[in-house]
Design an enzyme around this catalytic site. Structure first.
Site, PDB file in Angstrom:
ATOM      1  N   ARG A   1       1.179  -1.319   0.354  1.00  9.40           N
ATOM      2  CA  ARG A   1       0.069  -0.440  -0.225  1.00  9.40           C
ATOM      3  C   ARG A   1       0.402   1.074   0.196  1.00  9.40           C
ATOM      4  O   ARG A   1       0.356   2.189  -0.947  1.00  9.40           O
ATOM      5  CB  ARG A   1      -0.829   0.075   0.613  1.00  9.40           C
ATOM      6  CG  ARG A   1      -1.606  -1.358   1.491  1.00  9.40           C
ATOM      7  CD  ARG A   1      -2.856  -1.180   2.915  1.00  9.40           C
ATOM      8  NE  ARG A   1      -3.509  -2.176   2.378  1.00  9.40           N
ATOM      9  CZ  ARG A   1      -3.675  -3.261   3.099  1.00  9.40           C
ATOM     10  NH1 ARG A   1      -2.065  -3.631   3.452  1.00  9.40           N
ATOM     11  NH2 ARG A   1      -4.111  -4.444   2.878  1.00  9.40           N
TER      12      ARG A   1
ATOM     13  N   ASP B   1      -9.569  -4.539   8.456  1.00  7.33           N
ATOM     14  CA  ASP B   1      -8.714  -5.162   9.418  1.00  7.33           C
ATOM     15  C   ASP B   1      -9.337  -6.223  10.332  1.00  7.33           C
ATOM     16  O   ASP B   1      -9.034  -6.704  10.688  1.00  7.33           O
ATOM     17  CB  ASP B   1      -7.234  -4.688   9.205  1.00  7.33           C
ATOM     18  CG  ASP B   1      -6.729  -4.385   8.188  1.00  7.33           C
ATOM     19  OD1 ASP B   1      -6.075  -4.724   7.219  1.00  7.33           O
ATOM     20  OD2 ASP B   1      -7.053  -2.801   7.657  1.00  7.33           O
TER      21      ASP B   1
ATOM     22  N   ARG C   1     -11.638  -8.893   9.214  1.00 12.03           N
ATOM     23  CA  ARG C   1     -10.717 -10.211   8.951  1.00 12.03           C
ATOM     24  C   ARG C   1     -10.463 -10.539  10.041  1.00 12.03           C
ATOM     25  O   ARG C   1     -10.075 -12.295  10.398  1.00 12.03           O
ATOM     26  CB  ARG C   1      -9.645  -9.609   8.137  1.00 12.03           C
ATOM     27  CG  ARG C   1      -9.737  -8.935   6.976  1.00 12.03           C
ATOM     28  CD  ARG C   1      -9.176  -8.797   5.987  1.00 12.03           C
ATOM     29  NE  ARG C   1      -9.326  -8.248   4.822  1.00 12.03           N
ATOM     30  CZ  ARG C   1      -8.293  -6.990   4.075  1.00 12.03           C
ATOM     31  NH1 ARG C   1      -7.629  -6.590   4.254  1.00 12.03           N
ATOM     32  NH2 ARG C   1      -9.312  -6.796   2.385  1.00 12.03           N
TER      33      ARG C   1
ATOM     34  N   HIS D   1      -3.031   0.714   8.211  1.00  7.60           N
ATOM     35  CA  HIS D   1      -3.209  -0.176   7.131  1.00  7.60           C
ATOM     36  C   HIS D   1      -2.241  -0.756   6.431  1.00  7.60           C
ATOM     37  O   HIS D   1      -2.143  -0.677   5.187  1.00  7.60           O
ATOM     38  CB  HIS D   1      -4.907   0.161   7.003  1.00  7.60           C
ATOM     39  CG  HIS D   1      -5.640  -0.404   5.582  1.00  7.60           C
ATOM     40  ND1 HIS D   1      -5.716  -1.488   6.014  1.00  7.60           N
ATOM     41  CD2 HIS D   1      -5.503  -0.285   4.611  1.00  7.60           C
ATOM     42  CE1 HIS D   1      -7.110  -2.590   4.689  1.00  7.60           C
ATOM     43  NE2 HIS D   1      -6.914  -1.620   4.152  1.00  7.60           N
TER      44      HIS D   1
END
Length: 317
Positions: free
Chosen positions: A91, A151, A154, A178
């Protein structure tokens, strides 16, 4: 800003995430109008047409493509515009390209929507949340990032699969970036208020030595695994954004791990945007919860903050 009933939401970027988010918001009774803005006007028009047809089968929602001026009156601007993460990219690799997009796109939006809350989604979301805050001049509570809401979902999903428990009965957070330096907070993870060590005793089983490191890795690498297989993530983040949006519009005071500008917590020096559990309501971020962390978790959070600060410093904002 008091709760005022069904609201208008603007989505900047009509790609996978933007379109999926608009679709998720069709099911929210608190959203009455959705405007899609994209540099590719034809793409935005096509998505808006498709969504408007779908809305006919649910409830009346006005969905259309527009320009920044059409965003006037929006309570929330969801900023998904940006280059997509490619297989093999992190990212943070996207930072220069997407910072340039924020620099160009944000000022006209603020001109037409000076009172809107900004919800950043494009990656690296923590860095871009900080960039949006710096460029906008808005107070910290009005610039949010989607952060580690997905997240954390998850994390709970994988725990539920491992423990054979409904994920809605699991409390567990991921904090920090993140991205690759994110921090699963194992010390506070619990099932119906029972910490994991105690839950194993109640369940009559023995905790496996490796499952925590395996789940942490799978949470951290989830986006990479999805991108490798289908090219992009969309549905999970779309529902995370719908969850944040509804918490704001309903003034729910929900606790969500959004990304926002943090100063003076956990011994962190300077300014950085990262995720911590926050109370989210009509004013955006209403309170940051400085949850207790284990020694290793605190060190990991500081490392995450330092990683992000180094990227921000190189941007020379």
């Amino acid at each position: 800003m008091p709760l005022q009933g069904p609201a208008k939401v603007a989505i900047i970027g009509a790609g996978y995430v933007g379109a999926s988010t608009a679709f998720a918001l069709l099911f929210s009774p608190i959203v009455k109008e959705i405007v899609l803005v994209d540099i590719n006007r034809s793409r935005a028009e096509g998505e808006a047409m498709d969504l408007a047809h779908a809305a006919t089968l649910i409830r009346p929602v006005k969905v259309y493509a527009g320009n920044p001026s059409d965003c006037a009156g929006a309570r929330i601007i969801i900023f998904t515009a940006g280059a997509n993460q490619q297989p093999g990219e992190t990212r943070l690799d996207l930072v220069q390209r997407n910072t340039a997009i924020v620099r160009e796109a944000l000022p006209p939006l603020l001109q037409h929507c000076p009172d809107a809350l900004i919800l950043m989604v494009a990656n690296p979301v923590d860095v871009l949340t900080y960039v949006a805050w710096k460029l906008s001049g808005l107070p910290e509570n009005k610039i949010l990032g989607s952060g580690t809401v997905l997240d954390s979902a998850r994390f709970r999903h994988l725990l539920s699969r491992h423990l054979h428990v409904d994920p809605r009965n699991i409390h567990a957070y991921v904090i920090g970036e993140h991205g690759d330096t994110e921090v699963p907070v194992w010390s506070l993870a619990n099932v119906a208020g029972v910490d994991l060590d105690e839950f194993y005793l109640l369940d009559g089983t023995t905790e496996e030595n490796t499952f925590r490191s395996d789940i942490s890795r799978r949470v951290r690498e989830a986006a990479y695994a999805i991108i490798e297989r289908k090219g992009a993530t969309a549905y999970g983040v779309a529902l995370a954004l719908s969850r944040i949006t509804e918490s704001i519009l309903r003034d729910e005071k929900s606790v969500l791990t959004i990304s926002s500008v943090i100063r003076g917590l956990y011994g962190l020096e300077g300014e950085v945007a990262l995720s911590l559990p926050c109370i989210i309501g009509s004013q955006g971020r209403e309170k940051v919860l400085a949850i207790p962390l284990g020694t290793g978790e605190l060190a990991a959070l500081r490392h995450s903050a330092t990683t992000l600060q180094e990227i921000i410093t190189r941007l020379r904002l």
